[in-house]
Write an enzyme that holds these catalytic residues in place. Structure first.
Site, PDB file in Angstrom:
ATOM      1  N   SER A   1       0.855  -1.188   0.000  1.00  0.00           N
ATOM      2  CA  SER A   1       0.000   0.000   0.000  1.00  0.00           C
ATOM      3  C   SER A   1       0.884   1.229   0.000  1.00  0.00           C
ATOM      4  O   SER A   1       2.046   1.178   0.446  1.00  0.00           O
ATOM      5  CB  SER A   1      -0.885   0.004   1.253  1.00  0.00           C
ATOM      6  OG  SER A   1      -1.493   1.264   1.465  1.00  0.00           O
TER       7      SER A   1
ATOM      8  N   TYR B   1      -1.164  -0.498  10.673  1.00  0.00           N
ATOM      9  CA  TYR B   1      -1.415  -0.886   9.282  1.00  0.00           C
ATOM     10  C   TYR B   1      -0.230  -0.505   8.403  1.00  0.00           C
ATOM     11  O   TYR B   1       0.273  -1.329   7.613  1.00  0.00           O
ATOM     12  CB  TYR B   1      -2.691  -0.219   8.775  1.00  0.00           C
ATOM     13  CG  TYR B   1      -2.977  -0.515   7.325  1.00  0.00           C
ATOM     14  CD1 TYR B   1      -3.468  -1.754   6.934  1.00  0.00           C
ATOM     15  CD2 TYR B   1      -2.758   0.461   6.342  1.00  0.00           C
ATOM     16  CE1 TYR B   1      -3.734  -2.026   5.599  1.00  0.00           C
ATOM     17  CE2 TYR B   1      -3.027   0.197   5.012  1.00  0.00           C
ATOM     18  CZ  TYR B   1      -3.505  -1.048   4.644  1.00  0.00           C
ATOM     19  OH  TYR B   1      -3.763  -1.315   3.318  1.00  0.00           O
TER      20      TYR B   1
END
Length: 258
Positions: free
Chosen positions: A152, A165
């Protein structure tokens, strides 16, 4: 997204897609099958996987449904054996399962921390461990072999409340760089894709109001990526000549500022 690839450039390939029950995983499984690959779809949600495999089969694709929690190492190893038995050794692994749970670090949501580490790190490693023998054996036979990990942009951006995350995605991005050095010598291509804002169900898991507002604003204000954009990107990486390895690819909506 307008399809860039035509024909069946992935004929004869055996693909494994984790996190295949929705979003980028489901779209990628469909696209790989359209391009000729036999596809094993892996996720926890049996009903969604069954619907996906039915769709692929009705379109003439070859597929197998494997309801598996990738955090269970033994189950993933068994799934790898099932793929080999049903379709042959996997030569294209889209290592895509993940979860996004956003909170301020001082909220001490340690269960959410652990869930992200278990799925985004341990789950990714379990898939690599189970399917790497397939990939190296395929490469030894002179055929293309691809390990494509989903990271990501959070791996490199400084986003408040995304600490855990982002940390898990930074792990995936750097792991990919490191293992590419080892596996490239064996002619196994290793890639990381780092998407920006994709219109999937992943933001639905976010309960923090600030993060939810950020994502909702992006979805409202700009044309975000679609799951099919990611699917076409994965297919393109896999369809390249065997000696070409796109090792790291950041893919953003044109109008996304961060």
């Amino acid at each position: 997204m307008t399809s860039l690839l035509t024909g069946r450039p992935l004929d004869g390939r055996v693909a494994v897609v984790t996190g295949a029950s929705s979003g980028m995983g489901a779209a990628t499984a469909r696209r790989l099958a359209e391009l000729g690959a036999a596809v094993a779809v892996v996720a926890r949600r049996r009903e969604k996987l069954s619907a996906l495999t039915a769709d692929i089969a009705s379109a003439g694709g070859k597929t197998v449904c494997l309801p598996v929690d990738v955090t269970d190492r033994a189950a993933v190893r068994t799934a790898a054996d099932q793929v080999r038995d049903a379709l042959g050794p996997a030569d294209l692994v889209f290592n895509n399962a993940g979860v996004q749970l956003i909170s301020a670090i001082d909220e001490l949501k340690v269960d959410d921390w652990q869930r992200q580490i278990d799925l985004n790190v341990t789950g990714v490693m379990n898939v690599i461990a189970a399917f790497l023998p397939h990939l190296t054996a395929t490469a030894e036979r002179g055929k293309p072999a691809d390990l494509i990990n989903t990271s990501s942009i959070a791996a490199t951006r400084i986003l408040e409340k995304f600490s855990i995350y982002s940390g898990t995605k930074a792990y995936i991005s750097h792991l990919t760089r490191l293992i590419r050095v080892e596996l490239g010598r064996k002619n196994v291509r290793v890639s990381a894709i780092e998407p920006g804002m994709v219109d999937t169900e992943l933001p639905d898991h976010v309960t923090d109001p600030d993060a939810s507002a950020l994502m909702a604003g992006l979805l409202h204000d700009i044309e975000c990526l679609r799951s099919t954009d990611i699917a076409e990107t994965v297919a393109f990486i896999a369809a390249l000549p065997r000696h070409v390895n796109i090792s790291e690819l950041t893919i953003l909506p044109t109008a996304q500022p961060v």
